[in-house]
Design a protein around this motif. Structure first.
Motif, PDB file in Angstrom:
ATOM      1  N   THR A   1     -14.294  -1.495   6.539  1.00  0.00           N
ATOM      2  CA  THR A   1     -13.347  -2.581   6.784  1.00  0.00           C
ATOM      3  C   THR A   1     -13.975  -3.966   6.631  1.00  0.00           C
TER       4      THR A   1
ATOM      5  N   SER B   1      -9.215  -5.069   4.898  1.00  0.00           N
ATOM      6  CA  SER B   1      -9.268  -5.141   6.357  1.00  0.00           C
ATOM      7  C   SER B   1      -8.856  -3.822   7.029  1.00  0.00           C
ATOM      8  N   THR B   2      -8.138  -3.936   8.138  1.00  0.00           N
ATOM      9  CA  THR B   2      -7.774  -2.733   8.904  1.00  0.00           C
ATOM     10  C   THR B   2      -6.257  -2.551   8.922  1.00  0.00           C
ATOM     11  N   HIS B   3      -5.857  -1.368   9.399  1.00  0.00           N
ATOM     12  CA  HIS B   3      -4.443  -1.020   9.501  1.00  0.00           C
ATOM     13  C   HIS B   3      -3.632  -2.121  10.206  1.00  0.00           C
ATOM     14  N   GLN B   4      -4.168  -2.610  11.326  1.00  0.00           N
ATOM     15  CA  GLN B   4      -3.437  -3.613  12.114  1.00  0.00           C
ATOM     16  C   GLN B   4      -3.266  -4.925  11.347  1.00  0.00           C
TER      17      GLN B   4
ATOM     18  N   LYS C   1      -7.095   8.725   9.501  1.00  0.00           N
ATOM     19  CA  LYS C   1      -8.199   7.751   9.453  1.00  0.00           C
ATOM     20  C   LYS C   1      -7.680   6.357   9.100  1.00  0.00           C
ATOM     21  N   GLU C   2      -6.683   6.327   8.225  1.00  0.00           N
ATOM     22  CA  GLU C   2      -6.121   5.037   7.830  1.00  0.00           C
ATOM     23  C   GLU C   2      -5.492   4.328   9.035  1.00  0.00           C
ATOM     24  N   TYR C   3      -4.758   5.059   9.829  1.00  0.00           N
ATOM     25  CA  TYR C   3      -4.109   4.448  10.999  1.00  0.00           C
ATOM     26  C   TYR C   3      -5.107   4.066  12.083  1.00  0.00           C
TER      27      TYR C   3
ATOM     28  N   GLN D   1       0.825  -1.202   0.000  1.00  0.00           N
ATOM     29  CA  GLN D   1       0.000   0.000   0.000  1.00  0.00           C
ATOM     30  C   GLN D   1       0.869   1.267   0.000  1.00  0.00           C
ATOM     31  N   ARG D   2       2.003   1.234   0.684  1.00  0.00           N
ATOM     32  CA  ARG D   2       2.865   2.423   0.803  1.00  0.00           C
ATOM     33  C   ARG D   2       3.836   2.573  -0.376  1.00  0.00           C
TER      34      ARG D   2
ATOM     35  N   ASP E   1      -8.289   3.051  11.494  1.00  0.00           N
ATOM     36  CA  ASP E   1      -9.451   2.316  10.965  1.00  0.00           C
ATOM     37  C   ASP E   1      -9.664   0.951  11.607  1.00  0.00           C
ATOM     38  N   GLY E   2      -8.726   0.510  12.429  1.00  0.00           N
ATOM     39  CA  GLY E   2      -8.887  -0.796  13.060  1.00  0.00           C
ATOM     40  C   GLY E   2      -9.202  -0.723  14.540  1.00  0.00           C
TER      41      GLY E   2
ATOM     42  N   SER F   1      -2.489   2.812  18.352  1.00  0.00           N
ATOM     43  CA  SER F   1      -2.585   3.125  16.923  1.00  0.00           C
ATOM     44  C   SER F   1      -2.127   4.558  16.657  1.00  0.00           C
TER      45      SER F   1
ATOM     46  N   ARG G   1      -3.346  -5.153   7.935  1.00  0.00           N
ATOM     47  CA  ARG G   1      -2.479  -4.883   6.768  1.00  0.00           C
ATOM     48  C   ARG G   1      -0.998  -4.885   7.150  1.00  0.00           C
TER      49      ARG G   1
ATOM     50  N   GLU H   1      -6.843  12.033   6.031  1.00  0.00           N
ATOM     51  CA  GLU H   1      -6.939  10.725   5.372  1.00  0.00           C
ATOM     52  C   GLU H   1      -5.956   9.712   5.967  1.00  0.00           C
TER      53      GLU H   1
ATOM     54  N   ARG I   1      -5.148  -0.786   0.315  1.00  0.00           N
ATOM     55  CA  ARG I   1      -5.722   0.143   1.303  1.00  0.00           C
ATOM     56  C   ARG I   1      -7.111  -0.318   1.746  1.00  0.00           C
TER      57      ARG I   1
END
Lengths: 281, 174
Positions: free
Chosen positions: A181, A93-96, B129-131, A76-77, B133-134, B112, A98, B126, A90
């Motif tokens: 998500t 699922s979620t940040h954690q 929110k991405e960081y 993603q990055r 989102d979980g 987070s 990914r 943005e 992106r």
């Protein structure tokens, strides 16, 4: 899934040897996020493949090569010329998750809702499998049925090769979900090759809402040789019903899912055309 | 498999530790039985974010990680973020905004946000929110958490560059 043992092989050859010896009692582990949900009362030995140098992204000739144990967050990055993989990553699922979940884990065992098989089918990616030595195969062959058949005997997925998009190529992906998500209801990916406003070739794939990810050949056929316009895209999207067996669920009818797929195909094609015409990456 | 016949070594909140574990023990279970109880058990299936810890500086669900996966890596829990007497800036802002109701989600939210602040230079909405989102909160509707976080980030952005560099080098062990 229960783990009875956890081993960390020092090399790819050693990992393969262990998995070969263990047979059904062994399980390669990368991010491991899916293992927690896998059924199976018989405990297995987890073979950790995250310490074998399989986490990388590099451009090599006409391909981006992504190591099988590369976390989705890294994909993603990453930014490369005409890179298109970040959008779908992106949306997974979620940040954690990914941060931990890997590209290999998303495609070594194909869950019906997985997004990356769809993207890799549309992209005409190649999958690299290690069986003592590495060899690669096209996504069409790899995803023709559950890839588990390729890993008997301890063979391992080691990398994914994604063609670098040429100037007149465009890619678009759409994932329809109930919330940001959630698992996918329908995932669509489209690759268009344009020549002066005409669609020279198209690859369109779908996943979720159908039993197994697949290309949508009737949709592709309705695009080839035509003008890259909304009217043509809409007509092609209407072929979704003939292209696959859409399945409902969770209160949604099969017909609703098909309609959702048609709208998503239209969106994915519009995005791909925009990309091909020179969208900023 | 209740037999304890394995060990795992990792850095926990800056200290090198060795723990006895089992192959299928989750990192969350290990942390909680070892007394690191700020990390919460919420859904247990990688959805709610109450168990968020940092693994080599990245936010991760401790409920979806086998303890053995942490071998040789750096784990940080909420206990490293601040204390009751000496809370972090975000923790202060959460209290000030009235963002803490039952409080169960807060340790995960803080972890987070810690990953966000230590990793990203530009803190646009943005990215934030991405960081985040979980991490779910079932009490506040997020508005007050968002206000507290935005204030913390704006304050960090306004801080002198040298202080920012110093605070970010602490956690980046990638």
């Amino acid at each position: 899934m229960k783990l009875s043992e956890f081993i960390r092989p020092a090399s790819l050859a050693e990992a393969r040897k262990s998995l070969r010896q263990l047979g059904p009692k062994g399980m390669p582990l990368a991010g491991g996020t899916a293992l927690h949900f896998m059924p199976g009362k018989t405990p297995v030995t987890a073979v950790d493949i995250t310490r074998l140098g399989l986490s990388y992204i590099k451009q090599k000739g006409d391909f981006f090569v992504i190591g099988a144990a590369t976390p989705l967050a890294d994909i993603q990055r990453y930014r490369g010329p005409r890179w298109a993989m970040h959008e779908i990553c992106r949306r997974i699922s979620t940040h954690q998750v990914r941060n931990v979940s890997t590209i290999g884990g998303n495609i070594a065992r194909v869950f019906p809702w997985a997004d990356l098989p769809v993207v890799l089918l549309a992209m005409d990616a190649r999958l690299v499998i290690y069986s003592g030595k590495e060899k690669d195969m096209p996504a069409d062959e790899y995803f023709s049925s559950q890839p588990a058949r390729l890993f008997r005997g301890g063979d391992l997925l080691t990398a994914v090769k994604i063609p670098v998009l040429k100037a007149h190529h465009g890619f678009g992906s759409v994932k329809a979900t109930r919330n940001a998500t959630a698992f996918s209801l329908v995932t669509i990916a489209a690759l268009l090759e344009l020549k002066g406003g005409i669609i020279k070739s198209a690859r369109v794939a779908a996943g979720s809402g159908i039993p197994f990810p697949q290309r949508l050949k009737p949709v592709e056929a309705a695009l080839a040789g035509k003008e890259a316009s909304t009217a043509v895209f809409r007509e092609a999207a209407a072929a979704a019903g003939a292209a696959a067996r859409w399945v409902g669920g969770e209160g949604m009818s099969a017909d609703y899912i098909r309609q959702l797929a048609e709208v998503s195909i239209l969106d994915a094609l519009e995005r791909a055309a925009e990309f091909a015409r020179g969208r900023a990456a | 498999m209740t037999k304890t016949d394995h060990t795992v070594n990792f850095t926990l909140n800056g200290e090198k530790k060795t723990f006895a574990t089992r192959p299928d023990e989750k990192l969350l279970a290990l942390l909680r039985r070892e007394g690191y109880r700020g990390t919460k058990y919420g859904c247990g299936q990688g959805t709610c974010g109450a168990c968020t810890v940092l693994l080599d500086g990245r936010a991760t669900y401790a409920c979806l990680l086998y303890a053995m996966q942490a071998e040789g890596r750096a784990v940080r829990t909420i206990e490293s973020a601040g204390t009751f007497d000496n809370p972090s800036e975000f923790q202060k802002q959460l209290v000030a905004a009235g963002a803490v109701q039952c409080g169960y989600c807060i340790p995960g939210m803080v972890m987070s946000a810690t990953a966000l602040m230590e990793t990203e230079a530009v803190l646009e909405d943005e990215i934030v929110k991405e960081y985040m989102d979980g991490n779910l909160c079932r009490c506040t509707g997020y508005e007050k958490i968002w206000v507290a976080l935005r204030k913390t980030l704006d304050k960090q952005a306004a801080a002198p560059a040298r202080a920012r560099r110093k605070s970010s080098s602490k956690g980046s062990k990638k």
